[in-house]
Structures are given as structure tokens and as C-alpha cells.
Design a protein around this motif. Structure first.
Motif, PDB file in Angstrom:
ATOM      1  N   PRO A  53       0.817  -1.223   0.000  1.00 40.29           N
ATOM      2  CA  PRO A  53       0.000   0.000   0.000  1.00 40.29           C
ATOM      3  C   PRO A  53       0.850   1.274   0.000  1.00 40.29           C
ATOM      4  CG  PRO A  53      -0.925  -1.594   1.536  1.00 40.29           C
ATOM      5  CD  PRO A  53       0.428  -2.102   1.140  1.00 40.29           C
ATOM      6  N   GLN A  54       1.931   1.272   0.781  1.00 39.29           N
ATOM      7  CA  GLN A  54       2.812   2.437   0.800  1.00 39.29           C
ATOM      8  C   GLN A  54       3.508   2.614  -0.537  1.00 39.29           C
ATOM      9  OE1 GLN A  54       2.632  -0.048   3.001  1.00 39.29           O
ATOM     10  NE2 GLN A  54       2.974   0.645   5.114  1.00 39.29           N
ATOM     11  N   ALA A  55       3.931   1.499  -1.137  1.00 45.04           N
ATOM     12  CA  ALA A  55       4.581   1.575  -2.445  1.00 45.04           C
ATOM     13  C   ALA A  55       3.610   2.086  -3.504  1.00 45.04           C
ATOM     14  CB  ALA A  55       5.114   0.197  -2.848  1.00 45.04           C
ATOM     15  N   LEU A  56       2.366   1.634  -3.450  1.00 44.12           N
ATOM     16  CA  LEU A  56       1.365   2.076  -4.425  1.00 44.12           C
ATOM     17  C   LEU A  56       1.100   3.570  -4.292  1.00 44.12           C
ATOM     18  CD1 LEU A  56      -0.655   1.340  -6.651  1.00 44.12           C
ATOM     19  CD2 LEU A  56      -2.329   0.829  -4.858  1.00 44.12           C
ATOM     20  N   ASP A  63      -1.673  10.582  -1.455  1.00 45.32           N
ATOM     21  CA  ASP A  63      -1.483  10.450  -0.024  1.00 45.32           C
ATOM     22  C   ASP A  63      -1.703   8.997   0.396  1.00 45.32           C
ATOM     23  OD1 ASP A  63      -2.531  10.535   2.937  1.00 45.32           O
ATOM     24  OD2 ASP A  63      -1.534  12.457   2.588  1.00 45.32           O
ATOM     25  N   PRO A  64      -0.856   8.459   1.257  1.00 48.66           N
ATOM     26  CA  PRO A  64      -1.034   7.062   1.691  1.00 48.66           C
ATOM     27  C   PRO A  64      -2.411   6.779   2.271  1.00 48.66           C
ATOM     28  CG  PRO A  64       1.123   7.860   2.353  1.00 48.66           C
ATOM     29  CD  PRO A  64       0.382   9.049   1.786  1.00 48.66           C
ATOM     30  N   SER A  65      -3.031   7.801   2.884  1.00 45.69           N
ATOM     31  CA  SER A  65      -4.357   7.586   3.444  1.00 45.69           C
ATOM     32  C   SER A  65      -5.387   7.303   2.363  1.00 45.69           C
ATOM     33  CB  SER A  65      -4.787   8.810   4.260  1.00 45.69           C
ATOM     34  OG  SER A  65      -4.916   9.960   3.435  1.00 45.69           O
ATOM     35  N   THR A  66      -5.154   7.833   1.148  1.00 43.17           N
ATOM     36  CA  THR A  66      -6.064   7.578   0.031  1.00 43.17           C
ATOM     37  C   THR A  66      -6.045   6.102  -0.343  1.00 43.17           C
ATOM     38  OG1 THR A  66      -5.710   9.806  -0.834  1.00 43.17           O
ATOM     39  CG2 THR A  66      -6.610   8.167  -2.355  1.00 43.17           C
TER      40      THR A  66
END
Length: 212
Positions: A53-56, A63-66
């Protein structure tokens, strides 16, 4: 479903993924081993199954939260490329279809020949056998005779072969616009509404008069 193979052209895949998420469509994602090397080379993003998820988020520039919200809402699922028992390896796992972007010549050959050597190829084979829409986006060129024959085989099997060839009539002024043009055409072929490109209106030079 989106499969990313090892050809150069990860920006095309990123634009397609953003378009699918903007359309509110669920995405099953598989990134091949070779694609992880290409992604690292072209973007500096390290792709690992345990922290995808962080890599994506870094890859898509969001934003990582997205991405976290999309994962929590089951809008994005990631499958390891070596997991041949994953959901998309079976025709009973329902998808709207599959986009392979970019599609390396090895991926084109593997799908055309039905090799199913990894989950990307297996999922593409399942998409064809179930009569779902498969869009294959080759980026490498020039084409050898064998690659041309493999693309013809895919066409004859019902796939759409959509080469990553941007159009210039839309008034693009930067590389991102050219990438989005290709992604928009790919999403069109997959039946996904999008606004990634300026569409032809029948008026010569109209794009040059529009504000950028």
C-alpha cells in the motif's frame, strides 16, 4: 484487474490505476517480478508484498491515506505474482476484465501461448477463457515477427491489443499528458468512463486554442 509486467512504461500503468480508482471501480493488482525491477528503476519505488500500500501510494503520487481508504473499502486488492492459488487464478473469481499495462513481449508471448507461468499470465488466460474483456498494452518496439504473431493470436482470441502510442491532436504539452492520452484510450477499450484525454471534436486545431 490490472497486471503490470516488466516492460518500460510504469507511468502508463500508474495513469490507468488512477483512472480506475477515480471511476470508483475495484482493482485487483498483480505486479510481476520483472515489473518490480522496472518500477524501481523508473520511479525509485521499491515494491514488496508486505508493504505494497505504501509503495502504491508513492507510485501513484497520492497520499497514503487515500490508498489506505481504498484498501479498507476493498477497492484495491494486491495479489503476489507467484501465488497461483490466488483468487484471479480461477474463473469463478469474478472480475470485469483485465488490463495488462505495460505488456512486455514476454508477457504477450506467455498470454498468447497460454503458458500461465505466473499469476499475471494465468489471470489473463482466465479472462480470455471466461469471455471477459482483456486489454493488452505492448510498449516495446520494434516488433519481431514472433511478437506480431503473438499479438495477432491475442486479437483472434478476443483480446484488444492497444499499443502505447500517444496521439498528438489533443494538444499535449508535456509527457504526463501523452501518458494520460494512452491510459485514457486503454480505459476506453476496457469500457471504463474517464476524462484523461481531450477528445476529437471534428474541428482542426481546436486543442491548440484550449487553455492548457
Amino acid at each position: 484487474m490490472v497486471g503490470v509486467s516488466g516492460a518500460s512504461g510504469t507511468p502508463y500503468a500508474a495513469s490507468v490505476l488512477r483512472g480506475l480508482l477515480d471511476a470508483g471501480l475495484p482493482v485487483d493488482l498483480v505486479v510481476s517480478r520483472a515489473a518490480r525491477l522496472t518500477l524501481l528503476d523508473e520511479t525509485g519505488v521499491t515494491w514488496r508484498d508486505g508493504s505494497w500500500p505504501q509503495a502504491l501510494a508513492g507510485w501513484l503520487g497520492v497520499d497514503p491515506s487515500t490508498v489506505g481508504s481504498a484498501v479498507a473499502a476493498d477497492l484495491v486488492r494486491h495479489w503476489s505474482c507467484g501465488d497461483l492459488a490466488a483468487g484471479p487464478s480461477s474463473g469463478s473469481y469474478l472480475t470485469r476484465g483485465m488490463i495488462v499495462v505495460p505488456a512486455s513481449t514476454a508477457a504477450v508471448a506467455g498470454i498468447a501461448l497460454g503458458l500461465s507461468k505466473d499469476l499475471l499470465q494465468r489471470a489473463a488466460d482466465v479472462t480470455l477463457k471466461e469471455g471477459r474483456r482483456l486489454v493488452v498494452v505492448p510498449r516495446e518496439m520494434p516488433f519481431t515477427r514472433s511478437t506480431l504473431l503473438h499479438m495477432l493470436s491475442l486479437h483472434d482470441a478476443g483480446a484488444v491489443v492497444a499499443a502505447a502510442s500517444p496521439g498528438f491532436y489533443a494538444g499535449a504539452t508535456d509527457a504526463r499528458s501523452l501518458v494520460d492520452f494512452v491510459a485514457g484510450k486503454v480505459l476506453d477499450a476496457a469500457g471504463v468512463p474517464n476524462s484523461l484525454l481531450r477528445r476529437w471534436t471534428g474541428e482542426l486545431g481546436a486543442a491548440r486554442r484550449l487553455p492548457s
